[in-house]
Design an enzyme around this catalytic site. Structure first.
Site, mmCIF file in Angstrom:
data_model
loop_
_atom_site.group_PDB
_atom_site.id
_atom_site.type_symbol
_atom_site.label_atom_id
_atom_site.label_comp_id
_atom_site.label_asym_id
_atom_site.label_seq_id
_atom_site.Cartn_x
_atom_site.Cartn_y
_atom_site.Cartn_z
ATOM 1 N N SER A 141 0.852 -1.189 0.000
ATOM 2 C CA SER A 141 0.000 0.000 0.000
ATOM 3 C C SER A 141 0.885 1.235 0.000
ATOM 4 O O SER A 141 2.026 1.197 0.473
ATOM 5 C CB SER A 141 -0.887 0.001 1.246
ATOM 6 O OG SER A 141 -1.550 1.243 1.407
ATOM 7 N N TYR A 151 -1.500 -0.945 10.270
ATOM 8 C CA TYR A 151 -1.725 -1.311 8.869
ATOM 9 C C TYR A 151 -0.539 -0.850 8.029
ATOM 10 O O TYR A 151 0.010 -1.612 7.229
ATOM 11 C CB TYR A 151 -3.021 -0.681 8.359
ATOM 12 C CG TYR A 151 -3.296 -0.967 6.898
ATOM 13 C CD1 TYR A 151 -3.850 -2.178 6.507
ATOM 14 C CD2 TYR A 151 -3.008 -0.019 5.917
ATOM 15 C CE1 TYR A 151 -4.104 -2.452 5.161
ATOM 16 C CE2 TYR A 151 -3.261 -0.282 4.572
ATOM 17 C CZ TYR A 151 -3.802 -1.495 4.205
ATOM 18 O OH TYR A 151 -4.039 -1.768 2.888
#
Length: 254
Positions: A141, A151
């Site tokens: 990401s 995350y």
């Protein structure tokens, strides 16, 4: 050279995983589709077979569970049915701040993003090296470049792991790429319960573009793929700006 082979995709029943499956089917690859929901997997497999004339094997597995990981490892190490492309795509998000999350949820989150990808890569790699060819795509990401909680930390691990692995194995025929998309229209944010209105419409990418650019960069031998110029600029800015300017808008529930 994009020679048809068998591609195993995790998180293949929806979102980026389903789009990876679709585009790889268009290219003529056979598929092994991995996700938790057997019914959705079977529906996805049937649709791909009907539309593109490929074969799509269904492998239901929960990658936060040791037995689920072992089932996929068993498929990846089956020498009679070699896998030439591995897409580590399965993932999830956590909406609340770290201190408010249950530690069991945090550990599952880490296992899914990092430990499962580590084990599956370790399983498929020996066969690829023996054959002298293979492709591994780890869906990271743009958050991997930013200080944004666990995350981002998990995606940063995938990014560094992919950069190292590509450097280590590209000369032996195995290309490893971290695909690092920004905000992308999939089910991901809805499943997390996040209000997508926190980000402007121009910030969102399509799954088709993310996968198309990621597959192309992997074929080119690139260790990192950042779809779109806008998110390439974000990655550059992340190296120059102080952390306090990079935390982004606060997540909020729908």
């Amino acid at each position: 050279m994009n020679t048809p082979t068998t591609a195993l995709i995790t998180g293949a029943s929806a979102g980026l995983g389903a789009e990876f499956a679709r585009q790889l089917a268009v290219q003529g690859h056979h598929l092994v589709l991995v996700a938790r929901d057997r019914a959705r997997l079977e529906q996805t497999a049937a649709d791909l077979e009907q539309r593109y004339g490929t074969t799509a094997e269904v492998l239901p597995a929960d990658l936060t569970d040791d037995a689920g990981v072992a089932a996929v490892v068993g498929r990846l190490t089956d020498a009679a049915r070699p896998v030439g492309i591995l897409v580590n795509n399965a993932g999830r998000g956590l909406l609340r701040d770290f201190e408010r999350n249950n530690i069991a949820d945090e550990k599952q989150h880490l296992k899914l993003h990092c430990e499962a990808a580590l084990e599956l890569t370790h399983a498929v790699l020996p066969g690829m090296l023996e054959r002298g060819s293979g492709r591994i795509i780890n869906v990271s990401s743009i958050a991997a470049f930013l200080p944004r909680g666990t995350y981002a930390a998990a995606k940063a691990w995938l990014l560094v792991f992919s950069r190292w692995a590509n450097l280590a194995y590209a000369a032996r025929g195995v290309t490893v790429t971290a695909v690092c998309p920004g905000l992308t229209h999939t089910e991901f944010h809805e499943r997390m319960g996040m209000d997508k209105a926190v980000a402007p419409s121009g910030a969102w990418l399509t799954a088709e573009r993310v996968v198309r650019e990621g597959l192309a960069d992997n074929l080119r031998g690139k260790a990192v793929s950042i779809p779109s110029k806008r998110y390439k600029a974000v990655a550059v800015a992340a190296r120059l700006l102080p952390d306090r300017l990079l935390t982004g808008p606060a997540r909020r529930p729908k």
